[in-house]
Design an enzyme around this catalytic site. Structure first.
Site, PDB file in Angstrom:
ATOM      1  N   ASN A  18     -25.139  -4.048 -58.781  1.00  0.00           N
ATOM      2  CA  ASN A  18     -24.775  -4.841 -59.964  1.00  0.00           C
ATOM      3  C   ASN A  18     -24.851  -4.065 -61.264  1.00  0.00           C
ATOM      4  O   ASN A  18     -24.301  -4.479 -62.268  1.00  0.00           O
ATOM      5  CB  ASN A  18     -25.658  -6.098 -60.045  1.00  0.00           C
ATOM      6  CG  ASN A  18     -27.135  -5.762 -60.120  1.00  0.00           C
ATOM      7  OD1 ASN A  18     -27.570  -4.748 -59.569  1.00  0.00           O
ATOM      8  ND2 ASN A  18     -27.898  -6.597 -60.787  1.00  0.00           N
ATOM      9  N   ILE A  21     -26.288   3.092 -61.549  1.00  0.00           N
ATOM     10  CA  ILE A  21     -25.635   3.977 -60.579  1.00  0.00           C
ATOM     11  C   ILE A  21     -24.910   3.148 -59.516  1.00  0.00           C
ATOM     12  O   ILE A  21     -23.784   3.466 -59.119  1.00  0.00           O
ATOM     13  CB  ILE A  21     -26.691   4.909 -59.935  1.00  0.00           C
ATOM     14  CG1 ILE A  21     -27.224   5.908 -60.984  1.00  0.00           C
ATOM     15  CG2 ILE A  21     -26.119   5.642 -58.734  1.00  0.00           C
ATOM     16  CD1 ILE A  21     -28.420   6.736 -60.517  1.00  0.00           C
ATOM     17  N   TYR A 147     -43.159   6.711 -56.190  1.00  0.00           N
ATOM     18  CA  TYR A 147     -41.692   6.818 -56.236  1.00  0.00           C
ATOM     19  C   TYR A 147     -41.197   8.075 -55.509  1.00  0.00           C
ATOM     20  O   TYR A 147     -40.281   8.015 -54.680  1.00  0.00           O
ATOM     21  CB  TYR A 147     -41.249   6.824 -57.703  1.00  0.00           C
ATOM     22  CG  TYR A 147     -39.759   6.906 -57.932  1.00  0.00           C
ATOM     23  CD1 TYR A 147     -38.952   5.787 -57.786  1.00  0.00           C
ATOM     24  CD2 TYR A 147     -39.162   8.106 -58.322  1.00  0.00           C
ATOM     25  CE1 TYR A 147     -37.588   5.859 -58.019  1.00  0.00           C
ATOM     26  CE2 TYR A 147     -37.799   8.184 -58.555  1.00  0.00           C
ATOM     27  CZ  TYR A 147     -37.015   7.060 -58.405  1.00  0.00           C
ATOM     28  OH  TYR A 147     -35.660   7.139 -58.639  1.00  0.00           O
ATOM     29  N   ILE A 180     -30.238  10.577 -64.800  1.00  0.00           N
ATOM     30  CA  ILE A 180     -28.940   9.960 -65.066  1.00  0.00           C
ATOM     31  C   ILE A 180     -29.136   8.901 -66.143  1.00  0.00           C
ATOM     32  O   ILE A 180     -30.156   8.196 -66.159  1.00  0.00           O
ATOM     33  CB  ILE A 180     -28.382   9.300 -63.776  1.00  0.00           C
ATOM     34  CG1 ILE A 180     -28.424  10.280 -62.581  1.00  0.00           C
ATOM     35  CG2 ILE A 180     -26.985   8.751 -63.999  1.00  0.00           C
ATOM     36  CD1 ILE A 180     -27.570  11.511 -62.694  1.00  0.00           C
TER      37      ILE A 180
HETATM   38  P1  NDP Z   1     -31.323   0.421 -62.372  1.00  0.00           P
HETATM   39  O1  NDP Z   1     -32.706   0.021 -62.739  1.00  0.00           O
HETATM   40  O2  NDP Z   1     -30.225   0.364 -63.375  1.00  0.00           O
HETATM   41  O3  NDP Z   1     -30.866  -0.349 -61.048  1.00  0.00           O
HETATM   42  C1  NDP Z   1     -31.726  -0.592 -59.976  1.00  0.00           C
HETATM   43  C2  NDP Z   1     -30.980  -1.457 -58.991  1.00  0.00           C
HETATM   44  O4  NDP Z   1     -31.846  -1.788 -57.886  1.00  0.00           O
HETATM   45  C3  NDP Z   1     -30.507  -2.752 -59.603  1.00  0.00           C
HETATM   46  O5  NDP Z   1     -29.219  -3.030 -59.155  1.00  0.00           O
HETATM   47  C4  NDP Z   1     -31.502  -3.760 -59.053  1.00  0.00           C
HETATM   48  O6  NDP Z   1     -30.916  -5.033 -58.971  1.00  0.00           O
HETATM   49  C5  NDP Z   1     -31.756  -3.186 -57.679  1.00  0.00           C
HETATM   50  N1  NDP Z   1     -33.010  -3.678 -57.098  1.00  0.00           N
HETATM   51  C6  NDP Z   1     -34.269  -3.461 -57.526  1.00  0.00           C
HETATM   52  N2  NDP Z   1     -35.149  -4.122 -56.755  1.00  0.00           N
HETATM   53  C7  NDP Z   1     -34.415  -4.761 -55.795  1.00  0.00           C
HETATM   54  C8  NDP Z   1     -34.735  -5.605 -54.709  1.00  0.00           C
HETATM   55  N3  NDP Z   1     -36.008  -5.927 -54.414  1.00  0.00           N
HETATM   56  N4  NDP Z   1     -33.723  -6.075 -53.947  1.00  0.00           N
HETATM   57  C9  NDP Z   1     -32.448  -5.766 -54.215  1.00  0.00           C
HETATM   58  N5  NDP Z   1     -32.082  -4.955 -55.216  1.00  0.00           N
HETATM   59  C10 NDP Z   1     -33.057  -4.477 -56.018  1.00  0.00           C
HETATM   60  O7  NDP Z   1     -31.495   1.882 -61.847  1.00  0.00           O
HETATM   61  P2  NDP Z   1     -30.484   3.082 -61.538  1.00  0.00           P
HETATM   62  O8  NDP Z   1     -29.076   2.648 -61.486  1.00  0.00           O
HETATM   63  O9  NDP Z   1     -30.876   4.166 -62.435  1.00  0.00           O
HETATM   64  O10 NDP Z   1     -31.013   3.456 -60.080  1.00  0.00           O
HETATM   65  C11 NDP Z   1     -30.261   3.264 -58.894  1.00  0.00           C
HETATM   66  C12 NDP Z   1     -30.881   4.133 -57.826  1.00  0.00           C
HETATM   67  O11 NDP Z   1     -30.816   5.495 -58.246  1.00  0.00           O
HETATM   68  C13 NDP Z   1     -32.362   3.837 -57.570  1.00  0.00           C
HETATM   69  O12 NDP Z   1     -32.623   3.960 -56.189  1.00  0.00           O
HETATM   70  C14 NDP Z   1     -33.062   4.937 -58.326  1.00  0.00           C
HETATM   71  O13 NDP Z   1     -34.320   5.214 -57.787  1.00  0.00           O
HETATM   72  C15 NDP Z   1     -32.099   6.082 -58.146  1.00  0.00           C
HETATM   73  N6  NDP Z   1     -32.200   7.154 -59.123  1.00  0.00           N
HETATM   74  C16 NDP Z   1     -31.991   6.955 -60.458  1.00  0.00           C
HETATM   75  C17 NDP Z   1     -32.071   8.018 -61.333  1.00  0.00           C
HETATM   76  C18 NDP Z   1     -31.815   7.879 -62.783  1.00  0.00           C
HETATM   77  O14 NDP Z   1     -32.006   8.863 -63.514  1.00  0.00           O
HETATM   78  N7  NDP Z   1     -31.390   6.747 -63.292  1.00  0.00           N
HETATM   79  C19 NDP Z   1     -32.413   9.361 -60.870  1.00  0.00           C
HETATM   80  C20 NDP Z   1     -32.605   9.465 -59.464  1.00  0.00           C
HETATM   81  C21 NDP Z   1     -32.493   8.397 -58.634  1.00  0.00           C
HETATM   82  P3  NDP Z   1     -31.684  -6.386 -59.407  1.00  0.00           P
HETATM   83  O15 NDP Z   1     -32.814  -5.989 -60.317  1.00  0.00           O
HETATM   84  O16 NDP Z   1     -30.635  -7.198 -60.092  1.00  0.00           O
HETATM   85  O17 NDP Z   1     -32.149  -6.967 -58.126  1.00  0.00           O
END
Ligand code: NDP
Length: 241
Positions: A18, A21, A147, A180
């Site tokens: 949603n 990334i 993490y 990112i």
């Molecule tokens: P965001 O915080 O923007 O997004 C996190 C996503 O995970 C949301 O869509 C959230 O949806 C979902 N989420 C969290 N908890 C749950 C749950 N219990 N059930 C279902 N969905 C869940 O983070 P990013 O886009 O930055 O991160 C996306 C991925 O990339 C993650 O795995 C993160 O660890 C990884 N990552 C990010 C980096 C960065 O620099 N941003 C670097 C390296 C890795 P909702 O809360 O609506 O449920």
């Protein structure tokens, strides 16, 4: 029919699709012609994708979400297990709840989805499992014992899946983003971001579309002989790890 046309129209699930990334991954898969379901707790999704409410820490919700996705789009062929959370603090302050939440979401959530998706992929003898890892999984990061451990474990899971079901046309890989620009990094203090930027050979943070392009490639037909790999998208930050 060209080879590009031949790969279109797969049934894909992206967790955490949603925003951030995940939303970029959803858009890249839609652009490649796939039918995409996006799981998140709120159930909202980018335009063109099917939004399904699913908390990946709840096995019953994961099962129900796959059922709904497959009723709409057919058996899952592409899984991008991308949901992730942080609960950062130094180890002496980290409590069990902070450890458990991160493990349950980032690692066990990915396991639950990979297990459920494999069922459909094995039947079809074709599948792509892609875990969103992180540069810190192998590089390490102070304050992120929970993490980074969760992200490192995804590497073991992808490699074990590769050995277990690789001969049935299923690949399993980890895409390891560096820093990112998303909500997850927006909360970091400016001086922390400046510190990271100075240590990134590319000299900048990454863009969500740069991660999404790599995931979309791995999800495609042409990546069929890549499995058990950790593909960095980190501007060179994690080189050698
Ligand atoms: P965001 O915080 O923007 O997004 C996190 C996503 O995970 C949301 O869509 C959230 O949806 C979902 N989420 C969290 N908890 C749950 C749950 N219990 N059930 C279902 N969905 C869940 O983070 P990013 O886009 O930055 O991160 C996306 C991925 O990339 C993650 O795995 C993160 O660890 C990884 N990552 C990010 C980096 C960065 O620099 N941003 C670097 C390296 C890795 P909702 O809360 O609506 O449920």
């Amino acid at each position: 029919m060209t080879s590009t046309e031949a790969v279109s129209g797969r049934s894909a699930v992206v967790t955490g699709g949603n925003k951030g990334i995940g939303a970029a991954i959803v858009q890249a898969l839609l652009a490649d012609g796939h039918r995409v379901a996006s799981f998140s707790r709120g159930g909202d999704a980018p335009e063109g994708a099917l939004g399904i409410a699913c908390d990946v820490t709840d096995g019953a919700q994961v099962e129900a979400a796959f059922k709904a996705a497959e009723e709409a789009h057919g058996p899952t062929e592409i899984l991008v297990a991308n949901s992730g959370v942080t609960k950062d603090t130094l180890i002496l302050r980290m409590n069990d709840a902070e450890w458990d939440l991160v493990m349950d979401t980032n690692l066990k959530g990915a396991f639950r989805c990979a297990k459920r998706a494999s069922r459909s992929m094995l039947r079809r003898r074709w599948g792509r499992i892609i875990f969103t890892g992180s540069v810190v999984g192998l590089y390490g990061s102070p304050g992120q014992v929970n993490y980074s451990a969760s992200k490192a474990a995804l590497v073991g899971m992808a490699r074990s899946l590769t050995r277990e079901i690789g001969s049935r046309g299923v690949t399993a890989n980890v895409v390891a983003p560096g820093f990112i620009e998303t909500d997850m990094t927006a909360v970091l203090p400016d001086e922390v971001v400046a510190g990271y930027r100075s240590s990134i050979p590319a000299g900048r943070l990454g863009l969500v579309d740069e991660v999404a392009a790599t995931v979309a490639f791995l999800a495609g037909e042409r990546a069929g002989y890549i499995s058990g790999a950790v593909i960095p998208v980190d501007g060179g930050l994690g080189m050698g790890h």
